[in-house]
Design a protein around this motif. Structure first.
Motif, PDB file in Angstrom:
ATOM      1  N   MET B   1      16.944  45.622  42.730  1.00 50.55           N
ATOM      2  CA  MET B   1      18.190  45.609  43.519  1.00 50.55           C
ATOM      3  C   MET B   1      19.195  44.618  42.953  1.00 50.55           C
ATOM      4  SD  MET B   1      20.111  46.874  45.693  1.00 50.55           S
ATOM      5  CE  MET B   1      18.998  48.172  46.234  1.00 50.55           C
ATOM      6  N   ASN B   2      18.707  43.440  42.513  1.00 54.75           N
ATOM      7  CA  ASN B   2      19.638  42.448  41.981  1.00 54.75           C
ATOM      8  C   ASN B   2      20.420  42.956  40.777  1.00 54.75           C
ATOM      9  OD1 ASN B   2      19.436  40.467  43.816  1.00 54.75           O
ATOM     10  ND2 ASN B   2      17.842  39.305  42.743  1.00 54.75           N
ATOM     11  N   ALA B   3      19.717  43.729  39.916  1.00 54.24           N
ATOM     12  CA  ALA B   3      20.392  44.273  38.738  1.00 54.24           C
ATOM     13  C   ALA B   3      21.495  45.237  39.165  1.00 54.24           C
ATOM     14  CB  ALA B   3      19.382  44.985  37.846  1.00 54.24           C
ATOM     15  N   ARG B   4      21.177  46.056  40.153  1.00 56.09           N
ATOM     16  CA  ARG B   4      22.150  47.021  40.667  1.00 56.09           C
ATOM     17  C   ARG B   4      23.360  46.283  41.265  1.00 56.09           C
ATOM     18  NH1 ARG B   4      24.826  51.238  40.893  1.00 56.09           N
ATOM     19  NH2 ARG B   4      24.756  52.738  42.610  1.00 56.09           N
ATOM     20  N   LEU B   5      23.082  45.265  42.052  1.00 48.02           N
ATOM     21  CA  LEU B   5      24.168  44.487  42.657  1.00 48.02           C
ATOM     22  C   LEU B   5      25.031  43.846  41.581  1.00 48.02           C
ATOM     23  CD1 LEU B   5      22.570  42.618  45.714  1.00 48.02           C
ATOM     24  CD2 LEU B   5      24.390  44.314  45.780  1.00 48.02           C
ATOM     25  N   ASN B   6      24.363  43.336  40.569  1.00 48.96           N
ATOM     26  CA  ASN B   6      25.050  42.702  39.460  1.00 48.96           C
ATOM     27  C   ASN B   6      26.020  43.635  38.764  1.00 48.96           C
ATOM     28  OD1 ASN B   6      25.293  40.283  38.201  1.00 48.96           O
ATOM     29  ND2 ASN B   6      23.076  40.122  37.867  1.00 48.96           N
ATOM     30  N   GLN B   7      25.528  44.856  38.575  1.00 51.30           N
ATOM     31  CA  GLN B   7      26.306  45.877  37.892  1.00 51.30           C
ATOM     32  C   GLN B   7      27.581  46.203  38.700  1.00 51.30           C
ATOM     33  OE1 GLN B   7      23.942  49.359  37.977  1.00 51.30           O
ATOM     34  NE2 GLN B   7      24.809  50.268  36.125  1.00 51.30           N
ATOM     35  N   ILE B   8      27.407  46.328  40.012  1.00 56.48           N
ATOM     36  CA  ILE B   8      28.556  46.642  40.873  1.00 56.48           C
ATOM     37  C   ILE B   8      29.533  45.467  40.867  1.00 56.48           C
ATOM     38  CG2 ILE B   8      29.260  47.238  43.222  1.00 56.48           C
ATOM     39  CD1 ILE B   8      26.396  48.371  43.614  1.00 56.48           C
ATOM     40  N   GLU B   9      28.954  44.275  40.917  1.00 58.53           N
ATOM     41  CA  GLU B   9      29.771  43.065  40.896  1.00 58.53           C
ATOM     42  C   GLU B   9      30.622  43.017  39.613  1.00 58.53           C
ATOM     43  OE1 GLU B   9      27.629  39.705  42.567  1.00 58.53           O
ATOM     44  OE2 GLU B   9      28.523  38.437  41.023  1.00 58.53           O
ATOM     45  N   GLN B  10      29.998  43.339  38.490  1.00 62.18           N
ATOM     46  CA  GLN B  10      30.726  43.326  37.214  1.00 62.18           C
ATOM     47  C   GLN B  10      31.891  44.303  37.237  1.00 62.18           C
ATOM     48  OE1 GLN B  10      30.559  41.010  35.018  1.00 62.18           O
ATOM     49  NE2 GLN B  10      28.938  40.194  36.337  1.00 62.18           N
ATOM     50  N   LYS B  11      31.643  45.478  37.841  1.00 61.81           N
ATOM     51  CA  LYS B  11      32.700  46.486  37.943  1.00 61.81           C
ATOM     52  C   LYS B  11      33.894  45.939  38.727  1.00 61.81           C
ATOM     53  CE  LYS B  11      32.274  51.245  38.613  1.00 61.81           C
ATOM     54  NZ  LYS B  11      31.589  52.459  39.124  1.00 61.81           N
ATOM     55  N   ILE B  12      33.585  45.292  39.841  1.00 56.00           N
ATOM     56  CA  ILE B  12      34.663  44.746  40.679  1.00 56.00           C
ATOM     57  C   ILE B  12      35.428  43.669  39.916  1.00 56.00           C
ATOM     58  CG2 ILE B  12      35.136  43.397  42.773  1.00 56.00           C
ATOM     59  CD1 ILE B  12      32.705  44.907  44.024  1.00 56.00           C
ATOM     60  N   LEU B  13      34.676  42.839  39.209  1.00 58.33           N
ATOM     61  CA  LEU B  13      35.332  41.748  38.481  1.00 58.33           C
ATOM     62  C   LEU B  13      36.155  42.271  37.302  1.00 58.33           C
ATOM     63  CD1 LEU B  13      32.496  39.042  38.631  1.00 58.33           C
ATOM     64  CD2 LEU B  13      34.483  39.296  40.124  1.00 58.33           C
ATOM     65  N   LYS B  14      35.817  43.484  36.832  1.00 55.63           N
ATOM     66  CA  LYS B  14      36.649  44.104  35.790  1.00 55.63           C
ATOM     67  C   LYS B  14      37.765  44.954  36.409  1.00 55.63           C
ATOM     68  CE  LYS B  14      32.873  45.138  33.135  1.00 55.63           C
ATOM     69  NZ  LYS B  14      32.135  46.189  32.471  1.00 55.63           N
ATOM     70  N   LYS B  15      37.896  44.847  37.711  1.00 54.90           N
ATOM     71  CA  LYS B  15      38.925  45.575  38.470  1.00 54.90           C
ATOM     72  C   LYS B  15      38.757  47.081  38.382  1.00 54.90           C
ATOM     73  CE  LYS B  15      41.871  41.620  38.145  1.00 54.90           C
ATOM     74  NZ  LYS B  15      43.046  40.959  37.677  1.00 54.90           N
ATOM     75  N   GLU B  16      37.523  47.518  38.269  1.00 52.88           N
ATOM     76  CA  GLU B  16      37.256  48.956  38.303  1.00 52.88           C
ATOM     77  C   GLU B  16      36.956  49.376  39.724  1.00 52.88           C
ATOM     78  OE1 GLU B  16      34.116  49.990  35.573  1.00 52.88           O
ATOM     79  OE2 GLU B  16      35.070  48.805  33.991  1.00 52.88           O
ATOM     80  N   ARG B  17      37.213  50.644  39.994  1.00 54.06           N
ATOM     81  CA  ARG B  17      36.964  51.192  41.326  1.00 54.06           C
ATOM     82  C   ARG B  17      35.471  51.386  41.551  1.00 54.06           C
ATOM     83  NH1 ARG B  17      40.305  56.167  43.967  1.00 54.06           N
ATOM     84  NH2 ARG B  17      41.710  54.413  44.330  1.00 54.06           N
TER      85      ARG B  17
END
Lengths: 367, 355
Positions: B1-17
């Motif tokens: 789960m942490n990896a998945r959360l991390n991935q989503i977090e990275q998307k947000i920080l790159k300003k992706e939807r």
């Protein structure tokens, strides 16, 4: 690896310092109070909270008894006290207290919390007898009674030393002492708001005497009135120093000043930011205090629940008949059930632990 | 789960939807502070200045007679009820004058689905207000009311909106959205509009050049999936029209309603506020709701995606009937904003600064 939003925070150096095990100093404390990076302050506090308490979040089932609200002091921040003969003044007889205790005798109450006024109309023995009575009716409950201010008052009334008063109370059944009456250690604030109360040195000395006798105590700080950030940080540092010496404090409880119905009613209420900062910065500076309490009666259950993510690991109890804060306009409910307390904690991702006064886990199977 | 959360977090920080699925993963798994950090990151990117806005306006509930009778509402009275009312023009005029005296710039007229009030009633009322009080913006009638007025006046939605706009209606409040999932609406007995009717009113209004807001009432019978679906529907329409100025999530107030139940917690509120900010990357402003959550949680909400303190709300009757008892003065709103380290600015409905 810290994510971007942590790395870019203006408090990152402080976060790293605390994570490395260094203590926060006076300047650090000031910086935290001045900062508006609420999430980062929360993050630092949450780090310490998890190191010390993991996800465990304590609550208890307790009963408050406020035996008298007649008080010779007239602290400007208090809405509870009355003068002899004044409307709304009351003084419970031992029989009335007995009835209050018996009313709830079926409940599995772990702690009886007793604080009241400095009532010249009651004999010294009354204060001792209240403890003896509670011990008789509730032989197993923990008795947490009388602030340092009341101890000093009883010593003065009886001509006995602080230590002898404590010995008598312990003999009658007292187990622990609440942390009230500390208010703000600053002598400037004391002169303006609570002239008649104890000095910081006196308050700390009485707690040290209790600790010497194996009586654990709590500590509080009343914030959100006329105090400065410097005064708050000094207060916390003095508590930390006292704890380094005795190790007798169980919990620190920041208390927001409730201005309604007091002589300071023109002051605005503490904000949500300030409530959470006081919890979090308390956790950060008081690294030697086992527990930080978000007292829901004072904070309201909404803020108390959020405080669990900002360093608090204790939400106090299901409190019946709390008078002191409610008379000052606290709009929180008088009681939360065990189920509601567990619900608040679990929803926030923490583990509810029902505790006794010494933070031993009780009723594991119920929780 | 942490990896998945991390991935989503990275998307947000790159300003992706982020997708609905990703929003749900966050909703279910991210801790409170992480949601705060992420939503605050998005909020700060959209609003790099340290401003928090507010509006001075007044809710005028022109009628409480309503045929919809939703289970979550404590405000409505049935047709023929002795407690039913329709405000007279001079009563409304007085309320507007009080609003102007308090520095108000707008009125938010909302009421019920009252079969006696056809389009002519509103045209007449709006013209009167526009002529008498040209500085006051008419931000009024939720999609449910507009749909109903069209129906009982035998007009198309577009005809109705054009006529109301010509009479002076400037923009439409986002109320009555509740949860934009038909199954939930049916269970709530929210018969006033379907999801697509609600969205259609907003889409039509946006095409006519009218701005609107959008709301979500949560914390009743809906699931987190339903909340995410609601947000996605708002986001999709916003992609098409760009007509929403703000989104306002607020918690269901259970007192005196048929549905009953408990109030959502502050924890749930702050998370939902943050998720709203994260999902609605195309809606410029997110309002905190001090009326339902109180000043303290509303202020904390400024770190969970909120950049607007909502309205001074000189008058509010609907959620007050269901147990929301908080009141704030203008000075208090400004103090809450300043105390959190932001600059308070009065705004209009389109978020132009007025001071």
């Amino acid at each position: 690896m810290d994510p971007l939003y942590i790395k870019n925070s203006s408090l990152i150096d402080l976060y790293d310092k605390i994570k490395s095990g260094e203590r926060a100093g006076f300047e650090d404390g000031l910086r935290l109070f001045h900062s508006n990076d609420l999430l980062m302050i929360g993050k630092i506090a949450d780090h310490l909270r998890r190191e010390r308490n993991g996800k465990d979040t304590y609550f208890t089932l307790n009963q408050h008894i406020n035996p008298t609200n007649i008080c010779r002091n007239s602290c400007l921040f208090c809405a509870f006290y009355r003068k002899e003969g004044q409307q709304g003044g009351y003084r419970l007889s031992l029989d009335q207290i007995r009835r209050k205790l018996l009313d709830r005798i079926q409940e599995d109450i772990h702690e009886i919390h007793i604080v009241g006024g400095l009532d010249d109309g009651l004999p010294y023995d009354y204060y001792i007898d209240v403890i003896r009575l509670v011990r008789e009716i509730r032989p197993k409950a923990h008795i947490k009674a009388y602030t340092a201010v009341e101890i000093a008052y009883l010593a003065e009334r009886s001509g006995k030393s602080w230590g002898s008063v404590l010995d008598e109370l312990i003999d009658a059944g007292l187990n622990t002492m609440p942390g009230g009456g500390a208010e703000m250690f600053s002598s400037r604030v004391k002169r303006k708001l609570f002239m008649d109360k104890l000095t910081a040195e006196e308050w700390l000395k009485i707690h040290a005497l209790a600790h010497e006798r194996g009586v654990h105590t709590n500590a509080t700080m009343l914030y959100g009135h006329i105090e400065t950030y410097e005064e708050r940080v000094m207060h916390l540092l003095r508590l930390r120093e006292a704890q380094d010496q005795s190790g007798g404090f169980l919990a620190y409880i920041p208390l927001a000043f409730h201005p309604e119905n007091t002589k300071l009613h023109k002051l605005p209420k503490a904000t949500g930011f300030d409530d959470l900062k006081n919890i979090a910065i308390g956790r950060i500076i008081l690294d030697n205090f086992p527990h930080i309490k978000a007292y829901w009666v004072m904070l309201g259950k909404k803020m108390a629940q959020i405080a669990l993510s900002f360093g608090a690991d204790d939400i106090d109890g299901s409190v019946v008949e709390e008078k002191i804060y409610h008379m000052a306009g606290s709009d929180s409910e008088q009681m939360l059930t065990r189920k509601q307390l567990i619900g608040l904690i679990t929803e926030s991702g923490f583990i509810p632990v029902e505790r006794d006064a010494l933070y031993n886990s009780v009723n594991r199977e119920v929780a | 789960m942490n990896a998945r959360l991390n991935q989503i977090e990275q998307k947000i920080l790159k300003k992706e939807r982020i997708s609905a699925q990703e929003g749900l993963v966050l909703f279910n798994n991210a801790d409170l502070l992480t949601l705060g950090f992420l939503s605050n990151f998005v909020r700060t990117a959209l609003h790099p200045h340290r401003r928090v806005t507010y509006i001075i306006d007044r809710n005028i509930n022109y009628t409480n007679i309503c045929v919809a009778q939703c289970d979550f509402c404590a405000f409505y009275k049935k047709v023929g009820s002795p407690e039913g009312y329709v405000l007279k023009k001079d009563q409304i005029a007085r309320k507007i004058e009080e609003t102007i005296a308090l520095g108000g710039t707008q009125i938010l007229m909302q009421g019920g689905l009252n079969p006696a009030l056809k389009i002519e009633f509103f045209e007449d009322l709006f013209r009167f207000i526009r002529n008498q009080y040209p500085t006051i913006r008419i931000h009024s009638l939720s999609p449910a009311e507009i749909t109903y007025v069209a129906k009982i006046s035998r007009l198309t939605l577009e005809q109705t909106l054009i006529r109301l706009k010509e009479a002076g209606l400037a923009s439409i409040p986002g109320g009555g959205a509740e949860i934009l999932v038909d199954e939930v609406r049916r269970k709530l007995n929210a018969n006033k509009t379907t999801t697509s009717q609600w969205l259609e009113v907003m889409e039509t209004a946006h095409h006519l050049g009218m701005k609107t807001t959008a709301t979500m009432m949560f914390g009743h019978i809906e699931t987190l999936e339903d909340r995410i679906e609601h947000l996605v529907r708002i986001r999709n329409l916003q992609d098409k029209t760009g007509g929403f100025t703000a989104f306002i999530p607020w918690t269901y107030q259970p007192n005196n309603t048929k549905l009953g139940g408990e109030k959502a917690s502050a924890f749930d509120y702050l998370r939902t506020l943050a998720i709203s900010r994260l999902m609605l990357d195309n809606v410029p402003n997110i309002q905190v709701s001090w009326v339902t959550m109180g000043a303290k949680i509303a202020q904390v909400g400024l770190q969970f995606g909120g950049n607007d303190f909502g309205s001074l709300m000189i008058e509010e009757n609907v959620v007050a009937a269901a147990g929301a008892g908080f009141r704030l003065s203008l000075d208090e709103i400004k103090r809450q904003i300043t105390d959190a380290g932001y600059e308070p600015h009065q705004r209009d409905m389109e978020y132009n600064l007025l001071n």
